[in-house]
Design a protein around this motif. Structure first.
Motif, short mmCIF file in Angstrom:
data_model
loop_
_atom_site.label_atom_id
_atom_site.label_comp_id
_atom_site.label_asym_id
_atom_site.label_seq_id
_atom_site.Cartn_x
_atom_site.Cartn_y
_atom_site.Cartn_z
N HIS A 41 0.86 -1.18 -0.12
CA HIS A 41 0.17 -0.08 0.10
C HIS A 41 0.95 1.13 -0.05
N ARG A 42 0.56 2.17 -0.67
CA ARG A 42 1.19 3.84 -0.56
C ARG A 42 0.73 4.17 0.67
N VAL A 43 1.80 4.78 1.31
CA VAL A 43 1.59 5.39 2.62
C VAL A 43 2.46 6.83 2.55
N VAL A 44 1.62 7.83 2.96
CA VAL A 44 1.93 9.01 3.04
C VAL A 44 2.19 9.58 4.67
N TYR A 45 3.22 9.62 5.12
CA TYR A 45 3.49 9.92 6.71
C TYR A 45 4.07 11.30 6.64
N VAL A 46 2.89 12.23 7.28
CA VAL A 46 3.20 13.46 7.66
C VAL A 46 3.82 13.85 9.06
N ASP A 47 5.16 14.15 8.97
CA ASP A 47 5.98 14.18 10.23
C ASP A 47 5.92 15.69 10.51
N THR A 48 5.45 16.00 11.84
CA THR A 48 5.58 17.29 12.20
C THR A 48 6.55 17.76 13.26
N ILE A 85 6.64 4.52 1.03
CA ILE A 85 6.34 5.35 2.10
C ILE A 85 7.00 6.89 1.74
N THR A 86 6.07 7.65 1.84
CA THR A 86 6.53 9.30 1.42
C THR A 86 6.48 10.07 2.64
N VAL A 87 7.66 10.52 3.11
CA VAL A 87 7.47 11.32 4.21
C VAL A 87 7.29 13.01 3.98
N VAL A 88 6.45 13.39 4.56
CA VAL A 88 6.00 14.79 4.16
C VAL A 88 6.34 15.79 5.47
N LYS A 89 7.23 16.66 5.39
CA LYS A 89 7.35 17.55 6.78
C LYS A 89 6.26 18.66 6.61
N ALA A 90 5.69 18.68 7.73
CA ALA A 90 4.66 19.94 8.06
C ALA A 90 4.95 20.51 9.35
N HIS A 91 5.20 22.01 9.49
CA HIS A 91 5.54 22.59 10.74
C HIS A 91 4.56 23.47 11.11
N ASP A 92 3.23 23.55 10.34
CA ASP A 92 2.16 24.39 10.89
C ASP A 92 1.07 23.91 10.23
N GLN A 142 0.12 18.73 17.82
CA GLN A 142 1.35 19.70 17.78
C GLN A 142 1.11 20.65 16.68
N LEU A 143 0.22 20.51 15.69
CA LEU A 143 -0.03 21.42 14.93
C LEU A 143 -1.11 22.30 15.01
N LEU A 144 -2.14 21.50 15.43
CA LEU A 144 -3.38 22.37 15.88
C LEU A 144 -3.60 23.04 17.24
N SER A 145 -2.94 22.63 18.08
CA SER A 145 -2.80 23.23 19.58
C SER A 145 -2.49 24.68 19.74
N PRO A 146 -1.51 25.15 18.86
CA PRO A 146 -1.03 26.46 18.98
C PRO A 146 -1.95 27.37 18.28
N CYS A 175 -9.10 4.50 2.15
CA CYS A 175 -7.67 4.36 2.69
C CYS A 175 -8.09 4.69 4.32
N ALA A 176 -6.85 4.20 5.06
CA ALA A 176 -6.93 4.22 6.49
C ALA A 176 -6.25 5.58 6.87
N VAL A 177 -6.77 6.22 7.98
CA VAL A 177 -6.00 7.36 8.41
C VAL A 177 -5.89 7.29 9.95
N LEU A 178 -4.55 7.67 10.22
CA LEU A 178 -3.99 7.30 11.52
C LEU A 178 -3.62 8.53 11.83
N TYR A 179 -3.82 9.23 13.13
CA TYR A 179 -2.87 10.61 13.61
C TYR A 179 -2.87 10.27 15.20
N THR A 180 -1.91 11.03 15.49
CA THR A 180 -1.74 11.09 17.03
C THR A 180 -2.22 12.46 17.69
N ASN A 181 -2.82 12.51 18.79
CA ASN A 181 -3.06 13.35 19.57
C ASN A 181 -2.56 13.44 21.11
N HIS A 182 -1.85 14.45 21.78
CA HIS A 182 -1.34 13.88 22.98
C HIS A 182 -2.39 14.23 23.94
#
Length: 259
Positions: A41-48, A85-92, A142-146, A175-182
């Protein structure tokens, strides 16, 4: 873990991992990415926050091939896995929404018209959209809290837009969507159905708050049961199908081991 999730991560659905720092959220994301890619499966990994680790993906991958496979076969399969696996950097939050928007265009037929003026990485996202099997966002909070402060009056609008984009993306791509939330500590005066006392007895709640409650189809709360490398962790379903189900697990060299 697959049994806890009723068979694993489901196509067309959004799954949230919430919990304290060090409870295994990123490790589970990496394991899911490695597993999905190993299955083709194609995976896009958004790394914040720089949490993506290719070395960990390689370690997890070793658990997906048979012990009698020769080194050349393992290396070939590993390369195919990493290529998916494609890694995408997102800082905001704005960059994240742009990524979700471009991935969504992969199924609309508008990819060609939207291609002008995009960065090379965004052009690739347009191509990956129609092939997407798993989207991982670590860490979404990490992106939405600020932006969820009194200084940002449009913060909740931005959060709602991201939530809607995630909910739309999963069924559109199947597709499946998985995300983390502290998680943050919840006081005694803050009882809500999404809080969890889990394994440690400490009441915690997802950081994105009550307005975010219905965004995921399922929410898992992760808790550290013991400290140190190789420590035990707990996972409990606190929202969605299977609420109340729990399991203990350990992050080991080649994957996640249920205890």
């Amino acid at each position: 873990m697959d049994e806890l999730l009723g068979g694993g991560l489901r196509q067309g659905q959004v799954t949230e991992l919430t919990g304290e720092a060090g409870a295994g959220k990123t490790q589970l994301c990496l394991s899911a990415a490695a597993s999905a890619a190993a299955l083709g499966h194609r995976v896009v990994y958004v790394d914040t926050g720089g949490g993506f680790s290719a070395s960990r993906v390689k370690a997890f991958h070793r658990g997906f091939v048979t012990d009698d496979a020769d080194s050349a076969e393992v290396e070939q399969h590993l390369n195919l896995t990493l290529d998916l696996i494609t890694v995408v950097k997102a800082h905001d939050a704005r960059r994240l929404f742009k990524v979700l928007e471009e991935l969504g265009c992969g199924t609309t037929g508008d990819a060609g018209r939207r291609g002008d003026g995009l960065l090379e990485g965004d052009r690739e996202l347009l191509e990956y959209g129609a092939q997407l099997g798993l989207l991982v966002v670590d860490s979404l909070s990490q992106l939405l809290s600020p932006v969820l402060t009194r200084m940002h009056h449009q913060g909740y609008t931005a959060m709602a837009s991201v939530g809607a984009a995630l909910r739309a993306l999963a069924p559109a791509h199947n597709c499946a969507v998985l995300y983390t939330n502290h998680a943050v500590s919840a006081g005694a005066s803050e009882p809500t159905r999404e809080n969890s006392r889990g394994w440690s007895g400490q009441t915690v709640k997802p950081a994105l708050g009550i307005r975010w409650t219905s965004t995921p189809h399922r929410r898992l709360c992760l808790t550290r049961l013991s400290m140190g490398a190789g420590g035990r962790c707990g996972a409990e379903v606190i929202y969605g199908p299977g609420t109340g189900s729990a399991v203990a697990f350990q992050v080991v060299g080649d994957g996640i081991r249920t205890l």
